[in-house]
Write a protein that holds these residues in place. Structure first.
Motif: not given
Ligand code: SGN
Ligand code: CA
Length: 521
Positions: A450-464
């Protein structure tokens, strides 16, 4: 105190004291059983307790029983939205980079490390797993295991035990339910149990039980408003291969294997995955069940791309939801079993799935992205007398929290090495101060399905905030104004302050969770 004294006095008069004394003692000692039910790829949108419009047309009354009698988590997320990694995080209470199982294509799970079943086993629990395992190495920490081979098959599947591999006639969800009940019948009744019942369904390619082949033929599911997403401003989203109308296989996924006006096969592209293990009688009945509804597709103007795309969405939903029907029946059967065998009160029952899933949002099926539909995991949990019926938990929780939470409920010390935290206080109506306000996410499997690029991240209640680090591509979403994550506002004027706040929080999390630098490049 007064009351206890009163009971003792009466008991003494009746000559019952030793019996009552013993019962009190046992009650104090009694540790809960844990029945952990996990399905594969079951989206929150398809569990009616979550109230999504799709699920209203294909309700899950038995799974919903857990929400009515216990808790529904509305912000429970995984840390890496794919099967093996999520399972490894659940077993270890650690993120992928520490438990070592970062992608499905990893060689195998290191079963020599500390895991939840091992700890429970050492502390007197009888432990078992039945169903999908998908971690390649042999299960460790289980007194009994009966697992599917890799992804498993829907019809007449093989099951592997310590002793042998045997093919069983029947439908996979029903077999897993039967084997689970069989184990419960024969368990060591002197010990509390930890039992994982892991369904294959509703994983791709969504083959329903024969009794459900046609149940949603006349149901029209609501098309997500972003079904025809153009992915503007989102590089990785525009480069995936998980689009329903572009990437689904006509035979394998959409079941267009029967030609117009006949029941002979049009093509059978992936015989081993799809129909290989059906008997010829089963194949014949399958063709009859699909022939008429497939004809409706041939009636469409095949040049009308939009109509064809919408037809494919409906077919996908009908199959996916029909596959869930037997999962829901399974949950009902198991809950009834607990009732009939006097186990309900002392058993924590959990229903979850390994990660979320797209049901047409952004035009997609599958998961992997840090966007909401695939990052969120359903979580329902019942423990009569300890969790109030109808409880809602909206704080941010994650799959690495499961192991610490169960240990907490069993009165067993939580190893310091576990990265998750027990969410038991959230279930106990205590006011919880200093609960986490952000979650870490890291997906590794690229190149891959499905060719989804590697990623990292942060999620808060309101933002990503998401970083596709190989391309150094940032995405920022304000979930309040843009819940479907269509509008990447990264780099826009006015977002400087929040971006820098989120970036430093992201760095803090990477440090806190000990993410090696080489995994972020
Ligand atoms: C299979 C599926 C993919 C899916 C992966 C991982 N193809 O390869 O669509 O993304 O599993 O799924 S299939 O046609 O063979 O089903 S996971 O849930 O095990 O991670
Ligand atoms: Ca999965």
């Amino acid at each position: 105190m007064k009351q206890l004294k009163y009971i003792k006095e009466i008991s003494f008069c009746l000559g019952l004291l030793p019996v009552i004394g013993q019962a009190t003692e046992n009650k104090q000692e009694k540790r809960p059983n844990i029945l952990f039910i996990m399905s594969d790829d079951h989206a929150v949108q398809a569990i009616s307790a979550y109230g999504h419009s799709l699920s209203k047309l294909a309700p899950t009354p038995n799974i919903d029983r857990l929400a009515k009698q216990g808790a529904l988590f509305t912000a429970n997320y995984c840390g890496n939205s794919i099967c093996g990694p999520s399972r490894a995080a659940i077993l270890t209470g650690k993120h992928s980079h520490l438990n070592g199982f970062m992608q499905n294509s990893n060689k195998s799970f290191d079963g020599s490390q500390e895991t939840l079943p091992k700890i429970l086993q050492r502390n007197g629990y009888e432990t078992a797993i039945v169903g999908k395992w998908h971690l390649i190495s042999k299960p460790t920490g289980f007194d009994y295991w009966k697992i599917l081979n890799d992804q498993g098959e829907y019809n007449n599947p093989d099951f592997i035990t310590e002793k042998d591999t045997t093919r069983y006639p029947g439908y996979v969800t029903d077999l897993i339910t039967d084997f689970t009940k069989e184990w419960l019948d024969h368990r060591d009744k002197e010990k509390p149990f930890f039992l994982m019942m892991h369904h294959k369904a509703p994983h791709r390619n969504w083959v329903p039980a024969e009794r459900h082949y046609n149940i949603y033929d006349n149901t029209v599911f609501p098309l997500p408003e972003n079904y025809f997403d153009d992915y503007e401003g989102r590089y990785a989203a525009s480069h995936q291969k998980m689009n329903i109308y572009r990437d689904m296989y006509e035979g394998h996924d959409l079941k267009m294997v029967v030609s117009r006006g006949s029941d002979s096969l049009r093509f059978d592209p992936w015989p081993h995955v799809f129909m290989g293990k059906m008997t010829s009688d089963e194949k014949q009945r399958y063709r009859v069940a699909y022939r008429e509804k497939n004809d409706l597709f041939f009636d469409l103007d095949q040049n009308d791309e939009k109509s064809v795309a919408i037809w494919k969405f409906q077919r996908y939903m009908q199959e996916y939801m029909a596959t869930i029907k037997s999962v829901d029946e399974s949950v009902g059967e198991i809950l009834d079993y607990l009732d009939k065998n006097g186990l309900t009160d002392n058993t924590i029952v959990v229903y979850t799935t390994d990660q979320g899933f797209y049901l047409g949002e952004h035009g997609w099926f599958d998961k992997r992205f840090m966007y909401e539909e695939s990052m969120i995991m359903p979580l329902l949990m019942r423990y009569p007398g300890k969790i109030n019926p109808g409880k809602k938990v909206s704080k941010l929780t994650q799959n690495i929290d499961f192991a610490p939470t169960f240990l907490d409920y069993c009165g067993i010390e939580i190893p310091k090495e576990m990265q998750g935290v027990s969410f038991r206080p959230l279930l106990e109506n205590k006011s919880v101060k200093n609960w986490r306000e952000s979650l870490y996410y890291h997906y590794y499997e690229f190149p891959g399905f499905h060719s989804v690029r590697a990623h990292y991240g942060i999620k808060t209640d309101r933002y990503k905030l998401i970083h596709f680090y190989k391309e150094n591509n940032w995405e920022l979403f304000d979930l309040k104004s843009d819940p479907h994550e269509m509008n990447n506002i990264s780099g826009r004027k006015g977002t400087e302050k929040i971006t820098s706040k989120l970036k430093s929080e992201l760095q803090r999390l990477q440090k806190h969770y000990e993410v090696p630098d080489e995994h972020c490049k």
